[in-house]
Write a protein that holds these residues in place. Structure first.
Motif, short mmCIF file in Angstrom:
data_model
loop_
_atom_site.label_atom_id
_atom_site.label_comp_id
_atom_site.label_asym_id
_atom_site.label_seq_id
_atom_site.Cartn_x
_atom_site.Cartn_y
_atom_site.Cartn_z
N CYS A 71 71.15 -75.17 6.84
CA CYS A 71 69.83 -75.61 6.42
C CYS A 71 70.00 -76.93 5.68
O CYS A 71 70.55 -76.97 4.57
N TYR A 124 58.81 -74.33 -0.88
CA TYR A 124 59.13 -75.11 0.31
C TYR A 124 59.99 -74.28 1.26
O TYR A 124 60.99 -73.69 0.84
N TRP A 125 59.60 -74.29 2.52
CA TRP A 125 60.25 -73.47 3.53
C TRP A 125 60.59 -74.29 4.76
O TRP A 125 59.81 -75.17 5.16
N TYR A 171 59.54 -69.63 -4.13
CA TYR A 171 59.94 -70.74 -3.27
C TYR A 171 58.70 -71.37 -2.66
O TYR A 171 57.99 -70.75 -1.88
N ARG A 192 59.24 -59.52 4.98
CA ARG A 192 60.28 -60.51 4.75
C ARG A 192 61.24 -60.00 3.67
O ARG A 192 60.82 -59.43 2.67
N SER A 201 65.03 -67.76 7.62
CA SER A 201 64.44 -68.99 7.09
C SER A 201 65.11 -69.38 5.79
O SER A 201 65.53 -68.50 5.02
N CYS A 202 65.20 -70.67 5.56
CA CYS A 202 65.70 -71.14 4.27
C CYS A 202 64.53 -71.66 3.45
O CYS A 202 63.50 -72.07 4.00
N ALA A 203 64.70 -71.62 2.14
CA ALA A 203 63.62 -72.03 1.25
C ALA A 203 64.20 -72.67 0.00
O ALA A 203 65.34 -72.41 -0.37
N ALA A 244 60.64 -64.31 -2.85
CA ALA A 244 60.07 -65.31 -1.96
C ALA A 244 58.93 -66.09 -2.61
O ALA A 244 58.73 -67.27 -2.33
#
Length: 122
Positions: A21, A111-112, A109, A44, A94-96, A106
């Protein structure tokens, strides 16, 4: 702040994959970075995260001893090395990023990156 994940694919049980990422933005070295996954029909799940404040790392119990998160500051890239993959690891990963440096669920965070599909199948 931008993140771009890649590295997913199809792998047999017991195999390995490394997700990457790339992230960018102001003061990006201080971001908390997390990996999350979501399987079809499931909520998630947080997989792993690394603090931007002290570099501390956390793993979900389901991946401890199999997955390793790391960060290359020079490349502004966070990795998720996944070994001994199981069928139940199949999900979109997914990265965040949290610009406030502190990892968490989650919801912290903002920004994803886009997800990358990991499929574990024989």
């Amino acid at each position: 702040v931008q993140l771009q994940a890649c590295g997913g694919g199809l792998v047999q049980p017991g195999g390995s994959l490394r997700l990457s990422c790339a992230f960018s933005g102001p003061n990006s070295n201080y971001y908390a970075l997390g990996w999350f996954r979501q399987a079809p029909g499931k909520e998630r799940e947080g997989v792993s995260c690394i603090s931007g404040a002290d570099g501390s790392i956390r793993y979900a119990d389901s991946v401890k001893g199999r997955f390793t998160i790391s960060k290359d500051v020079a490349k502004n890239t966070v990795y998720l090395q996944m070994n001994s993959l199981k069928l139940e690891d199949t999900a979109v990963y997914s990265c965040a990023a949290n610009i406030r440096a502190i990892p968490g669920p989650a919801s912290v965070y903002k920004y994803w990156g886009q997800g990358t599909q990991v499929t574990v199948s024989s």
